[in-house]
Design a protein around this motif. Structure first.
Motif, PDB file in Angstrom:
ATOM      1  N   UNK A   1       0.798  -1.076  -0.073  1.00 41.86           N
ATOM      2  CA  UNK A   1      -0.127   0.003  -0.148  1.00 41.86           C
ATOM      3  C   UNK A   1       0.948   1.378   0.032  1.00 41.86           C
ATOM      4  N   UNK A   2       0.231   2.255   0.068  1.00 41.13           N
ATOM      5  CA  UNK A   2       0.976   3.813   0.051  1.00 41.13           C
ATOM      6  C   UNK A   2       1.657   3.812   1.559  1.00 41.13           C
ATOM      7  N   UNK A   3       1.274   3.090   2.262  1.00 40.77           N
ATOM      8  CA  UNK A   3       2.107   3.139   3.469  1.00 40.77           C
ATOM      9  C   UNK A   3       3.280   2.579   3.869  1.00 40.77           C
ATOM     10  N   UNK A   4       3.528   1.525   2.832  1.00 46.89           N
ATOM     11  CA  UNK A   4       4.744   0.458   2.700  1.00 46.89           C
ATOM     12  C   UNK A   4       5.423   1.342   1.926  1.00 46.89           C
ATOM     13  N   UNK A   5       6.655   2.094   2.668  1.00 45.90           N
ATOM     14  CA  UNK A   5       7.509   2.914   2.129  1.00 45.90           C
ATOM     15  C   UNK A   5       9.100   2.336   2.054  1.00 45.90           C
ATOM     16  N   UNK A   6       9.771   2.971   1.348  1.00 41.98           N
ATOM     17  CA  UNK A   6      11.292   2.558   0.961  1.00 41.98           C
ATOM     18  C   UNK A   6      11.760   3.972   0.941  1.00 41.98           C
ATOM     19  N   UNK A   7      12.567   4.489   1.924  1.00 39.14           N
ATOM     20  CA  UNK A   7      13.316   5.754   1.861  1.00 39.14           C
ATOM     21  C   UNK A   7      14.627   5.617   1.271  1.00 39.14           C
ATOM     22  N   UNK A   8      15.071   6.424   0.528  1.00 37.57           N
ATOM     23  CA  UNK A   8      16.544   6.325  -0.177  1.00 37.57           C
ATOM     24  C   UNK A   8      17.156   7.545   0.282  1.00 37.57           C
ATOM     25  N   UNK A   9      16.691   8.595   0.791  1.00 36.29           N
ATOM     26  CA  UNK A   9      17.484   9.779   1.410  1.00 36.29           C
ATOM     27  C   UNK A   9      17.006  10.089   2.459  1.00 36.29           C
ATOM     28  N   UNK A  10      18.000  10.846   3.260  1.00 35.11           N
ATOM     29  CA  UNK A  10      17.337  11.169   4.658  1.00 35.11           C
ATOM     30  C   UNK A  10      16.299  12.493   4.608  1.00 35.11           C
TER      31      UNK A  10
ATOM     32  N   UNK B   1      20.076  -5.884   4.269  1.00 39.31           N
ATOM     33  CA  UNK B   1      19.829  -5.917   2.765  1.00 39.31           C
ATOM     34  C   UNK B   1      18.890  -4.669   2.569  1.00 39.31           C
ATOM     35  N   UNK B   2      18.949  -3.563   3.265  1.00 40.35           N
ATOM     36  CA  UNK B   2      17.850  -2.452   3.227  1.00 40.35           C
ATOM     37  C   UNK B   2      17.832  -1.953   1.819  1.00 40.35           C
ATOM     38  N   UNK B   3      18.705  -2.026   1.161  1.00 39.51           N
ATOM     39  CA  UNK B   3      19.061  -1.305  -0.028  1.00 39.51           C
ATOM     40  C   UNK B   3      18.178  -1.982  -1.226  1.00 39.51           C
ATOM     41  N   UNK B   4      17.779  -3.288  -0.834  1.00 42.37           N
ATOM     42  CA  UNK B   4      17.058  -4.381  -1.732  1.00 42.37           C
ATOM     43  C   UNK B   4      15.730  -4.133  -1.621  1.00 42.37           C
ATOM     44  N   UNK B   5      15.177  -2.847  -1.452  1.00 44.00           N
ATOM     45  CA  UNK B   5      13.884  -2.417  -1.349  1.00 44.00           C
ATOM     46  C   UNK B   5      13.023  -3.046  -0.256  1.00 44.00           C
ATOM     47  N   UNK B   6      13.709  -2.876   0.980  1.00 37.21           N
ATOM     48  CA  UNK B   6      13.182  -3.324   2.160  1.00 37.21           C
ATOM     49  C   UNK B   6      11.842  -2.089   2.367  1.00 37.21           C
ATOM     50  N   UNK B   7      10.757  -2.652   2.708  1.00 36.67           N
ATOM     51  CA  UNK B   7       9.556  -1.863   2.837  1.00 36.67           C
ATOM     52  C   UNK B   7       9.328  -1.815   4.447  1.00 36.67           C
ATOM     53  N   UNK B   8       8.993  -0.604   4.935  1.00 39.40           N
ATOM     54  CA  UNK B   8       8.411  -0.344   6.270  1.00 39.40           C
ATOM     55  C   UNK B   8       7.380   0.614   6.304  1.00 39.40           C
ATOM     56  N   UNK B   9       6.372   0.462   7.252  1.00 38.97           N
ATOM     57  CA  UNK B   9       5.694   1.394   7.491  1.00 38.97           C
ATOM     58  C   UNK B   9       6.193   2.387   8.627  1.00 38.97           C
ATOM     59  N   UNK B  10       5.770   3.964   8.596  1.00 33.80           N
ATOM     60  CA  UNK B  10       6.573   4.651   9.437  1.00 33.80           C
ATOM     61  C   UNK B  10       6.405   4.307  10.941  1.00 33.80           C
ATOM     62  N   UNK B  11       5.248   3.529  11.445  1.00 37.64           N
ATOM     63  CA  UNK B  11       5.166   2.979  12.685  1.00 37.64           C
ATOM     64  C   UNK B  11       5.961   1.782  12.853  1.00 37.64           C
ATOM     65  N   UNK B  12       6.421   1.167  11.830  1.00 38.57           N
ATOM     66  CA  UNK B  12       7.176  -0.321  12.083  1.00 38.57           C
ATOM     67  C   UNK B  12       8.632   0.128  12.328  1.00 38.57           C
ATOM     68  N   UNK B  13       8.818   1.333  12.062  1.00 40.60           N
ATOM     69  CA  UNK B  13      10.576   1.855  12.332  1.00 40.60           C
ATOM     70  C   UNK B  13      10.769   1.988  13.982  1.00 40.60           C
ATOM     71  N   UNK B  14       9.622   2.115  14.611  1.00 36.00           N
ATOM     72  CA  UNK B  14      10.004   2.112  16.165  1.00 36.00           C
ATOM     73  C   UNK B  14      10.120   0.539  16.830  1.00 36.00           C
TER      74      UNK B  14
END
Length: 344
Positions: A101-110, A130-143
């Motif tokens: 979904x739109x909440x499944x994000x992959x950030x490339x730059x700070x 292997x984060x650079x291999x298109x690992x996806x996280x929601x903003x809440x999942x980072x915590x």
């Protein structure tokens, strides 16, 4: 001709009682709507009278019927069918892959990262190698994600596995999240079955995607649902679980792992963290839901050990391990053994 005139004059002289000559009934359907049934034409007159509608009073008195023999029968209320009890739906594993979904994000730059997540973004390679291999996280999942080195070490340290005594064939990650611990359990190859439960669809889609990145998606059974609901079904209503889940989750051969939300980052401000304040599930709720099965609880590093010690089954001890990374403690894990039934 004379007879016809006499008949006509006789009819005029004595009009029929059902028809009044010269009278006109109202024809407007709007002004006189609903009055036709209460209208009566009096014979031999040109007057139209209306009956007053009678008021019907509802008799609320309790009545008793006296049948033959003189024994009164108490009043019975009208029959009301009992509400239908809907059966619990069957909890099934996810079939296929949930869409990102739109909440499944992959950030490339700070510069793309929200301010409150930039600290975690700088540690992204510790979270997923292997984060650079298109690992996806929601903003809440980072915590709530467990760093990969800790997750791998924890998976290797857990004493319950395929070759343990008693033998454990299944591990259930109750708070699967974006897949940090679940992927580590699958990579360890210590269990025949790895089950991951997550109630948020977007986070579960991230976990499935990340498991594919690590090549272990085929070894994990994902469940979209609430973990406490799953445990309640497993212990008290096993018939409401899909047959495949019942076969994998034999309670005597299953170990539970719980890395619950700690209630945000405020726990760091407490020298000794009160585990009764964890949200949405505190220590007592988690332990009660997991018992009597063996379970491991992933808790804040400053958790109150006195609260954890009270969870020990009678005659048993609880092993508590502090997990560190780069010389700093990150979390503690409490290993709570299976509660054996007391002999009576």
């Amino acid at each position: 001709m004379g007879q016809e005139q006499s008949v006509t004059e006789r009819d005029k002289a004595s009009p029929s009682p059902s028809v009044v000559v010269g009278s006109t009934l109202p024809r407007s359907p709007t002004k006189h709507a609903g009055t036709a049934l209460n209208t009566r034409i009096q014979p031999h007159t040109n007057k139209v009278t209306k009956k007053r509608p009678q008021k019907i009073r509802k008799d609320t008195r309790e009545r008793k019927t006296i049948p033959f023999g003189g024994i009164p029968i108490p009043h019975r209320p009208p029959f009301e069918p009992e509400p239908k009890q809907t059966a619990m739906s069957i909890m099934k594993p996810v079939v296929g892959k949930l869409p990102l979904t739109d909440e499944c994000l992959h950030y490339d730059d700070v510069c793309e990262v929200p301010q409150n997540l930039q600290k975690y973004f700088h540690q992204r390679y510790s979270i997923f190698k292997f984060y650079d291999y298109d690992i996806r996280l929601t903003n809440d999942a980072w915590f709530g994600i467990t760093p990969e080195p800790l997750a791998l070490r924890l998976a290797n340290d857990l004493p319950s596995h395929l070759y343990s005594t008693p033998r454990r064939t299944t591990i259930v990650d109750l708070f699967g999240g974006a897949g940090g611990n679940t992927i580590a359990f699958a990579l360890s190859e210590k269990w025949e079955h790895v089950i991951s439960i997550e109630r948020d669809a977007s986070t579960l889609a991230c976990a499935q995607h990340n498991a594919e990145v690590y090549g272990v998606s085929g070894y994990i059974t994902f469940i979209h649902g609430d973990c406490l609901d799953f445990l309640d079904r497993l212990k008290y209503h096993p018939e409401t679980l899909d047959l495949s889940l019942r076969e994998k989750c034999d309670m005597s051969q299953t170990v539970l792992f719980a890395s619950p939300p700690w209630g945000g980052v405020d726990y760091k401000e407490q020298d000794v963290f009160d585990l009764s304040t964890m949200e949405p599930y505190n220590l007592e709720v988690l332990h009660k839901s997991c018992s009597p099965m063996e379970h491991a609880l992933y808790l804040p590093r400053t958790s109150d050990l006195r609260q954890i010690a009270k969870l020990a089954p009678k005659g048993e001890k609880i092993e508590v391990v502090q997990y560190c990374m780069d010389g700093a403690s990150k979390a503690m894990v409490a290993l709570i053994p299976e509660a054996t039934p007391e002999l009576t």
